[in-house]
Design an enzyme around this catalytic site. Sequence first.
Site, PDB file in Angstrom:
ATOM      1  N   ASP A   1       0.839  -1.202   0.000  1.00 46.31           N
ATOM      2  CA  ASP A   1       0.000   0.000   0.000  1.00 46.31           C
ATOM      3  C   ASP A   1       0.872   1.250   0.000  1.00 46.31           C
ATOM      4  O   ASP A   1       0.373   2.375  -0.069  1.00 46.31           O
ATOM      5  CB  ASP A   1      -1.017  -0.012   1.152  1.00 46.31           C
ATOM      6  CG  ASP A   1      -0.368  -0.120   2.511  1.00 46.31           C
ATOM      7  OD1 ASP A   1       0.873  -0.183   2.594  1.00 46.31           O
ATOM      8  OD2 ASP A   1      -1.114  -0.122   3.520  1.00 46.31           O
ATOM      9  N   SER A   2       2.218   1.051   0.000  1.00 48.20           N
ATOM     10  CA  SER A   2       3.129   2.176  -0.235  1.00 48.20           C
ATOM     11  C   SER A   2       2.904   2.739  -1.640  1.00 48.20           C
ATOM     12  O   SER A   2       3.415   3.816  -1.965  1.00 48.20           O
ATOM     13  CB  SER A   2       4.587   1.753  -0.047  1.00 48.20           C
ATOM     14  OG  SER A   2       4.860   0.573  -0.778  1.00 48.20           O
TER      15      SER A   2
ATOM     16  N   LYS B   1      -1.277  -9.368   2.796  1.00 47.26           N
ATOM     17  CA  LYS B   1      -0.570  -8.933   4.006  1.00 47.26           C
ATOM     18  C   LYS B   1      -1.509  -8.052   4.826  1.00 47.26           C
ATOM     19  O   LYS B   1      -2.253  -7.244   4.269  1.00 47.26           O
ATOM     20  CB  LYS B   1       0.710  -8.171   3.639  1.00 47.26           C
ATOM     21  CG  LYS B   1       1.446  -7.595   4.864  1.00 47.26           C
ATOM     22  CD  LYS B   1       2.896  -7.272   4.581  1.00 47.26           C
ATOM     23  CE  LYS B   1       3.147  -5.957   3.879  1.00 47.26           C
ATOM     24  NZ  LYS B   1       2.625  -4.768   4.578  1.00 47.26           N
TER      25      LYS B   1
ATOM     26  N   GLU C   1       9.033  -4.191  10.679  1.00 43.04           N
ATOM     27  CA  GLU C   1       9.452  -2.900  10.131  1.00 43.04           C
ATOM     28  C   GLU C   1       9.998  -1.996  11.224  1.00 43.04           C
ATOM     29  O   GLU C   1       9.334  -1.759  12.245  1.00 43.04           O
ATOM     30  CB  GLU C   1       8.264  -2.226   9.414  1.00 43.04           C
ATOM     31  CG  GLU C   1       8.650  -0.877   8.815  1.00 43.04           C
ATOM     32  CD  GLU C   1       7.674  -0.345   7.772  1.00 43.04           C
ATOM     33  OE1 GLU C   1       6.747  -1.084   7.373  1.00 43.04           O
ATOM     34  OE2 GLU C   1       7.860   0.818   7.358  1.00 43.04           O
TER      35      GLU C   1
HETATM   36  O1  KIV Z   1       3.577  -1.123   1.703  1.00 45.63           O
HETATM   37  C1  KIV Z   1       4.763  -1.492   1.725  1.00 45.63           C
HETATM   38  O2  KIV Z   1       5.555  -1.215   0.823  1.00 45.63           O
HETATM   39  C2  KIV Z   1       5.196  -2.303   2.853  1.00 45.63           C
HETATM   40  C3  KIV Z   1       6.651  -2.672   2.951  1.00 45.63           C
HETATM   41  C4  KIV Z   1       7.495  -1.494   3.190  1.00 45.63           C
HETATM   42  C5  KIV Z   1       6.887  -3.752   3.931  1.00 45.63           C
HETATM   43  O3  KIV Z   1       4.410  -2.660   3.676  1.00 45.63           O
END
Ligand code: KIV
Length: 272
Positions: A52-53, A121, A190
């Site tokens: 979700d980044s 996730k 994290e």
């Molecule tokens: O959303 C994301 O990119 C993440 C990673 C940084 C683990 O959750």
Amino acid sequence: MSVHNPDIKRITTHVIQELKSKGEKISALTAYDYSLARLVDAAGVEIILVGDSASNVMAGHETTLPITLDQMIYHATSVVRAVKRALVVVDLPFGSYQGNSSEALRSAIRIMKESGAHSVKMEGGLEVRESIIRVLSAGVPVMGHLGLTPQSIYKFGTYAVRAKEETEAQKLLEDAKMLEDIGCFAVVLEKIPAALTKQVSESLTIPTIGIGAGPDADGQILVLHDLLGINKEFKPRFLRRYADLHGVITQAIGHYVDDVKDREFPSKEEAY
Ligand code: KIV
């Protein structure tokens, strides 16, 4: 140089588990679109996270909160089309699973059905236990995510290292054990102290995947655009840049602009 093992046809959650059992480190990266996912997959990365980044990297939001389930499915569908080998994990976005376990199941099923991804996730520990159990009960593999969980950024108030205090470290250890017990296949850690990562990784049989969590996680993950140096401003201590694409891209585009202005492009040979 990649250490891509051509004998492994398709990475499954079982392969990920075997890598930990053999003591082989697991490589993971984010991807959000077809073109880059193809490159990441071909380079031999075992886990591709449609994170979700994407909310920050692709849409320019300040946090991961605004991205929607539909938008995550769009990114995941593009990535799945590109990937031949890696395990594709997709973040359940903020607001799509915290309400109750039926909502979590509905969201996870939409991701699996509409994108063709292999797993999801979910951020959090005890607070989201019931939702994770419900998703797992439908046969959807779940990766946990503890430590700095960006969907809770307004609760934390900062992106600083988490679980430095004993009580938070203890809760993280308990949450990690709980995630393993209910059946998660891996857990992202994290931005936590390296010593805590070592402790968690040694006490779990499922793999830990670290980001800003030191060298003792069973695998490592980075945001692809950070690793490639596309964004110059973001430079936390944990980030290693493997390229300067910001420089390469701006130079290439500047060159193109000059060539157009100078009537250098297109040449006669580039015309029909
Ligand atoms: O959303 C994301 O990119 C993440 C990673 C940084 C683990 O959750």
